[in-house]
Write a protein that holds these residues in place. Structure first.
Motif, mmCIF file in Angstrom:
data_model
loop_
_atom_site.group_PDB
_atom_site.id
_atom_site.type_symbol
_atom_site.label_atom_id
_atom_site.label_comp_id
_atom_site.label_asym_id
_atom_site.label_seq_id
_atom_site.Cartn_x
_atom_site.Cartn_y
_atom_site.Cartn_z
ATOM 1 N N ASP A 40 37.528 59.187 48.086
ATOM 2 C CA ASP A 40 38.120 58.090 48.848
ATOM 3 C C ASP A 40 37.004 57.316 49.538
ATOM 4 N N LEU A 41 36.136 56.771 48.739
ATOM 5 C CA LEU A 41 34.983 55.996 49.204
ATOM 6 C C LEU A 41 34.485 55.172 48.032
ATOM 7 N N THR A 42 34.086 53.958 48.284
ATOM 8 C CA THR A 42 33.508 53.120 47.232
ATOM 9 C C THR A 42 32.143 52.619 47.682
ATOM 10 N N ILE A 43 31.237 52.501 46.714
ATOM 11 C CA ILE A 43 29.912 51.951 46.984
ATOM 12 C C ILE A 43 29.941 50.480 46.574
ATOM 13 N N PRO A 44 29.716 49.583 47.511
ATOM 14 C CA PRO A 44 29.902 48.157 47.227
ATOM 15 C C PRO A 44 28.802 47.573 46.347
ATOM 16 N N SER A 45 29.136 46.477 45.722
ATOM 17 C CA SER A 45 28.151 45.715 44.957
ATOM 18 C C SER A 45 27.436 44.779 45.921
ATOM 19 N N ARG A 46 26.289 45.216 46.416
ATOM 20 C CA ARG A 46 25.538 44.414 47.377
ATOM 21 C C ARG A 46 24.083 44.333 46.940
ATOM 22 N N VAL A 47 23.457 43.232 47.281
ATOM 23 C CA VAL A 47 22.080 42.992 46.879
ATOM 24 C C VAL A 47 21.133 43.991 47.531
ATOM 25 N N ALA A 48 21.550 44.625 48.611
ATOM 26 C CA ALA A 48 20.687 45.580 49.321
ATOM 27 C C ALA A 48 20.213 46.701 48.405
ATOM 28 N N TYR A 49 21.044 47.126 47.463
ATOM 29 C CA TYR A 49 20.658 48.216 46.567
ATOM 30 C C TYR A 49 19.548 47.782 45.620
ATOM 31 N N ARG A 50 19.662 46.564 45.094
ATOM 32 C CA ARG A 50 18.616 46.053 44.201
ATOM 33 C C ARG A 50 17.332 45.793 44.983
ATOM 34 N N GLU A 51 17.480 45.242 46.185
ATOM 35 C CA GLU A 51 16.302 44.976 47.011
ATOM 36 C C GLU A 51 15.575 46.270 47.361
ATOM 37 N N ALA A 52 16.329 47.276 47.756
ATOM 38 C CA ALA A 52 15.716 48.555 48.124
ATOM 39 C C ALA A 52 14.977 49.160 46.942
ATOM 40 N N ALA A 53 15.582 49.114 45.759
ATOM 41 C CA ALA A 53 14.929 49.658 44.571
ATOM 42 C C ALA A 53 13.643 48.898 44.257
ATOM 43 N N SER A 54 13.670 47.573 44.399
ATOM 44 C CA SER A 54 12.475 46.769 44.144
ATOM 45 C C SER A 54 11.361 47.098 45.126
ATOM 46 N N LEU A 55 11.745 47.463 46.343
ATOM 47 C CA LEU A 55 10.761 47.807 47.368
ATOM 48 C C LEU A 55 10.377 49.279 47.354
ATOM 49 N N ALA A 56 10.974 50.034 46.417
ATOM 50 C CA ALA A 56 10.753 51.484 46.321
ATOM 51 C C ALA A 56 11.128 52.186 47.622
ATOM 52 N N LEU A 57 12.258 51.749 48.186
ATOM 53 C CA LEU A 57 12.763 52.329 49.422
ATOM 54 C C LEU A 57 14.156 52.910 49.207
ATOM 55 N N PRO A 58 14.508 53.972 49.919
ATOM 56 C CA PRO A 58 15.909 54.401 49.951
ATOM 57 C C PRO A 58 16.736 53.309 50.613
ATOM 58 N N VAL A 59 17.947 53.116 50.145
ATOM 59 C CA VAL A 59 18.741 52.006 50.662
ATOM 60 C C VAL A 59 19.056 52.187 52.148
ATOM 61 N N HIS A 60 19.128 53.418 52.621
ATOM 62 C CA HIS A 60 19.458 53.620 54.041
ATOM 63 C C HIS A 60 18.310 53.192 54.955
ATOM 64 N N LYS A 61 17.094 53.078 54.398
ATOM 65 C CA LYS A 61 15.962 52.582 55.179
ATOM 66 C C LYS A 61 15.851 51.059 55.113
ATOM 67 N N HIS A 62 16.602 50.459 54.211
ATOM 68 C CA HIS A 62 16.540 49.013 54.004
ATOM 69 C C HIS A 62 17.711 48.286 54.653
ATOM 70 N N SER A 63 18.858 48.951 54.731
ATOM 71 C CA SER A 63 20.072 48.289 55.222
ATOM 72 C C SER A 63 20.867 49.249 56.094
ATOM 73 N N CYS A 64 21.104 48.872 57.330
ATOM 74 C CA CYS A 64 21.905 49.702 58.244
ATOM 75 C C CYS A 64 23.330 49.868 57.724
ATOM 76 N N LYS A 65 23.878 48.799 57.158
ATOM 77 C CA LYS A 65 25.246 48.866 56.644
ATOM 78 C C LYS A 65 25.349 49.876 55.510
ATOM 79 N N GLU A 66 24.376 49.871 54.605
ATOM 80 C CA GLU A 66 24.428 50.807 53.481
ATOM 81 C C GLU A 66 24.029 52.224 53.897
ATOM 82 N N LYS A 67 23.313 52.345 55.000
ATOM 83 C CA LYS A 67 23.062 53.681 55.551
ATOM 84 C C LYS A 67 24.394 54.349 55.867
ATOM 85 N N ASP A 68 25.332 53.604 56.428
ATOM 86 C CA ASP A 68 26.647 54.161 56.740
ATOM 87 C C ASP A 68 27.370 54.597 55.472
ATOM 88 N N THR A 69 27.208 53.826 54.384
ATOM 89 C CA THR A 69 27.857 54.184 53.115
ATOM 90 C C THR A 69 27.287 55.482 52.562
#
Length: 269
Positions: free
Chosen positions: A221-250
């Motif tokens: 009962d949880l969905t991972i949204p389609s957000r640019v933060a995931y692509r940006e984090a991957a391009s920066l070689a960062l975990p998404v939770h270190k790149h986006s506070c909103k996605e840290k919650d996800t």
């Protein structure tokens, strides 16, 4: 003195392009930051996970030596990422020699189960797999405590999940006659966009799981949204939770659902 027993998760789908490697990388990095000693194992011949994060120690060997030579010397096969508590056994088998060897080995399907349980010092082991059926996928599933299967909210993805991923899972049930216990499968919807079609597909997927009526199968009962933060984090070689506070919650919510035994650690950050 008791030996720490790691919790083993295989991230599996018989459909490519459903963000298996992204899930492993982000879940692994979040759990590592929470203080869990985490090992990622890349079993894909297209080793996206192996190059996801920079390394502070690049081991001279990897998956081939681990599975074929049964090498267990951590200094030789385990690389260390730049993130504390997060290590990886890299894929180094571009011609898929591992599959050919294991298919002809008497212990081929069972070797991974033996070797992975002999790795010491980790709380969590995450196994990334290829997007097609194969012996390395089968053996990883049999060795696991949990299977996580990412799903895209699309009709073709849903059909492939029911036909391929669940088909593979049901075929592995034959090993329960030989002492294996099939791990539960938890599916999570990825890349959910804000469209009526995607929301309708979520409802359809939930209905498919309800109709399966199998306690071993669960759509989270949880969905991972389609957000640019995931692509940006991957391009920066960062975990998404270190790149986006909103996605840290996800990612935090996802880890709570997958690993309730470590809820206190997740709540601490």
């Amino acid at each position: 003195m008791s030996v720490k027993t790691p919790f083993i998760v295989t991230v599996m789908s018989t459909k490519g392009g459903v963000t298996k490697s992204t899930n492993v990388a982000n879940i692994g990095a979040f759990c590592a930051e929470c203080g869990l000693k985490t090992l990622m194992i890349d079993t894909d011949v297209q080793p996206t996970l192996s190059s996801y994060y920079p390394l502070k120690k690049n081991a001279p060997q990897g998956l081939f030596e681990f599975l074929i030579q049964q090498q267990l010397d951590a200094d030789k096969i385990i690389s260390q990422t730049v993130f504390e508590n997060l290590d990886i056994i890299q894929s180094n088998d571009p011609i898929d020699a591992i599959s050919n060897h294991l298919r002809n080995a008497p212990d081929g399907m069972l070797r991974f189960n033996d070797l992975i349980h002999r790795i010491q010092g980790y709380d969590l082991i995450l196994v990334d797999t290829r997007g097609t059926r194969g012996i390395t996928v089968d053996m990883a599933c049999l060795a696991s405590d949990l299977i996580l299967s990412p799903l895209k909210p699309e009709l073709l993805s849903a059909r492939e999940f029911m036909r391929g991923t669940l088909g593979l899972y049901k075929q592995l049930a034959v090993f329960t006659r030989h002492g294996f216990k099939l791990p539960p499968v938890k599916a999570v919807i990825n890349w959910l966009d804000n469209t009526n079609d995607a929301r309708a597909m979520v409802s359809s997927l939930q209905q498919l799981f309800d109709e399966a009526d199998d306690p071993n199968l669960q759509l989270l009962d949880l969905t991972i949204p389609s957000r640019v933060a995931y692509r940006e984090a991957a391009s920066l070689a960062l975990p998404v939770h270190k790149h986006s506070c909103k996605e840290k919650d996800t990612i935090k919510a996802l880890c709570h659902l997958l690993f309730p035994q470590w809820a206190d650690k997740f709540n601490a950050i």
